[in-house]
Design an enzyme around this catalytic site. Sequence first.
Site, short mmCIF file in Angstrom:
data_model
loop_
_atom_site.label_atom_id
_atom_site.label_comp_id
_atom_site.label_asym_id
_atom_site.label_seq_id
_atom_site.Cartn_x
_atom_site.Cartn_y
_atom_site.Cartn_z
N TYR A 112 20.61 25.76 16.35
CA TYR A 112 19.82 26.01 15.14
C TYR A 112 19.69 27.50 14.91
CZ TYR A 112 15.82 25.56 11.93
OH TYR A 112 14.99 25.62 10.85
N ARG A 142 -10.90 3.85 9.77
CA ARG A 142 -11.23 4.00 11.19
C ARG A 142 -10.14 4.71 11.99
NH1 ARG A 142 -12.78 -2.25 11.71
NH2 ARG A 142 -11.54 -2.30 9.82
C1 UD1 Z 1 -9.34 -8.88 8.69
C2 UD1 Z 1 -9.92 -10.26 8.36
C3 UD1 Z 1 -10.53 -10.86 9.62
C4 UD1 Z 1 -9.52 -10.91 10.74
C5 UD1 Z 1 -8.91 -9.55 10.97
C6 UD1 Z 1 -7.74 -9.66 11.92
C7 UD1 Z 1 -10.63 -10.25 6.03
C8 UD1 Z 1 -11.77 -10.12 5.10
N1 UD1 Z 1 -10.89 -10.15 7.33
O1 UD1 Z 1 -10.40 -8.02 9.00
O2 UD1 Z 1 -10.99 -12.18 9.36
O3 UD1 Z 1 -10.13 -11.38 11.93
O4 UD1 Z 1 -8.41 -8.98 9.75
O5 UD1 Z 1 -7.23 -8.41 12.27
O6 UD1 Z 1 -9.51 -10.46 5.59
N2 UD1 Z 1 -6.05 -4.61 2.79
C9 UD1 Z 1 -5.55 -4.49 1.51
N3 UD1 Z 1 -6.42 -4.30 0.48
C10 UD1 Z 1 -7.76 -4.24 0.65
C11 UD1 Z 1 -8.26 -4.35 1.97
C12 UD1 Z 1 -7.38 -4.54 3.01
O7 UD1 Z 1 -4.33 -4.55 1.31
O8 UD1 Z 1 -8.48 -4.06 -0.34
C13 UD1 Z 1 -5.11 -4.79 3.91
C14 UD1 Z 1 -5.21 -3.69 4.94
O9 UD1 Z 1 -4.30 -2.65 4.65
C15 UD1 Z 1 -4.85 -4.42 6.23
C16 UD1 Z 1 -5.25 -5.85 5.99
O10 UD1 Z 1 -5.40 -5.98 4.59
O11 UD1 Z 1 -3.48 -4.34 6.51
C17 UD1 Z 1 -6.55 -6.23 6.70
O12 UD1 Z 1 -7.60 -5.41 6.23
P1 UD1 Z 1 -8.70 -4.82 7.21
O13 UD1 Z 1 -9.65 -4.01 6.40
O14 UD1 Z 1 -8.08 -4.18 8.35
O15 UD1 Z 1 -9.43 -6.17 7.67
P2 UD1 Z 1 -10.27 -6.42 8.99
O16 UD1 Z 1 -11.62 -5.88 8.81
O17 UD1 Z 1 -9.51 -5.99 10.17
CA CA Z 2 -7.58 -4.96 10.45
#
Ligand code: UD1
Ligand code: CA
Length: 519
Positions: free
Chosen positions: A355, A16
Amino acid sequence: MRTLQAMILAAGAGTRMKSHLPKVLHTICGRPMIAYALDIAASAGVKQPIVILGHGAELVKPLLPKEVKVVIQAKQLGTGDAVLSAKRALTGTMGDVLILYADTPLLRRTTVQKLIESHFKTGATCTLLSAHLADPSGYGRIARNETGQVVGIVEEAEANAVQRAIREINVGPIVCKLQVLLDVLAVVQPSATKKERYLTNIISHIARQEGAKITVTRVEEISEALGINSRTELARAIGVIRQRIVEAHLHNGVTIEDPQTTCIDHGVSIGMDTIVHPCTVIETGVSIGKRCSIGPFARLRSGVSIADETRIGNFAELVRTKVGTRVRINHMSYLGDTMVEDDVNIGAGTITANYDGTNKHPTHIGKGAFIGADTVLIAPVKVGPGAVTGAGSVVPKAHDVPAKGVVVGVPARPLGTLAGGPARRVVHSSADGPARPLNGKASTAVPAALPARSRTREHSAKRVAASVRRKVVLKKRAKPVAKAARRVRLRMKRVLRAKPARRAAARKRITMKKRSHRR
Ligand code: UD1
Ligand code: CA
């Protein structure tokens, strides 16, 4: 004894954000987003946090501190999968683990410390951090039963209308008993909609376990809950952190006239009673002394240090530059890779040409030097202490100006020295002939290039003399004027005295006329 390990989830693609840069490398007030999560882990007392990387790992890894244990999540199959991929990096299965998301940079250390304290104090199996948001969209909702007990976290994609109406959201950080976490994650199934293994699904499993306890801690302020998934959220986060930085400086005795337009990065030190004027940008690592005046519209970049009582004015840009005390850089200047000693005056429009297209070169400006307006200093070059460059001079590289030397023109030619001592030869490549060695006192053409103070003194003396002369001339002119005025006054008096007689004569004339008419 309590043992706490920590892991930071940073493998996601950050789709996103619509960016080629991994999400966690987008900067907030001078540092990558992931640095904020690393800070939190450190403040929780964790010395070797595990960082889970995936998307753009090769870009993120080199920026991490050495003590970090990096784990690569080959495919981004969800936050639960990310935690599982770090299983081997964990030290044993005893104790507890703090899980942080790398995309919630607004969390306060104190909040996470409270979360951890509460977890250990209550002997919870798992402790969550929650926030109540007016608009909870995008976040996982915390589902509770009739008695208020947490029964699970429902992700937005999976939530029904009733669940979507829940305003209590999962901020992200979780503290959990490590063994329980690993056992439960092993049985968590990928979600129906996104086919991802959600870390948050462990909650409903734990809630069903006999004797398990889930506690919830709340954030101190709502803004902490912000997760960064888009550029809009990134901009909001920058705004919040900027405000926090400004508040810290205000608290330390710095005046910031317009916090809305002042951008001060993380890691800037500013001394007491310094005033920062509007629209000023101060980047990471800059240090500013006491009683300085910075801006408006100043930009201080990395590697800048400024001593006390110095003024940096509008449209001045400094980078990798050290500035002494009582220096004036008041208008439209660029100084790069420069050392400016105490009491220097940098005239408006002064530029260091540091520079050459390949390398950057240093400039040194000695104590008390006076750099005339619109001077170009082509680096590498040195201007000696007390030296003067005339307005519009271009000082060629390696053509150092000696102590108290005076140079003018394009390219700058030496005019002598201010003190009158033997002027050192200043070699230059003038188009109008070879360099002239100059000895003896400064030429009479110098005044235009004299330091501001002596110039004003000389000018004011001239001005006083001229005004005295003017007054004498006026007095001389005033004498005849006064005489004439006296004459006029006397005549007036005479006329006035003569009035009654004249009036009588007039009356006589009128009566004579009347009589002649009657006839
Ligand atoms: C997540 C939470 C949600 C919470 C929100 C808060 C889950 C399923 N959902 O949603 O409950 O309210 O954060 O901001 O956890 N990441 C990995 N590997 C992956 C996927 C993600 O390392 O396979 C990392 C991403 O880099 C990120 C974090 O995990 O830093 C959160 O992932 P993201 O996809 O942003 O989760 P949200 O949909 O925001
Ligand atoms: Ca997130």
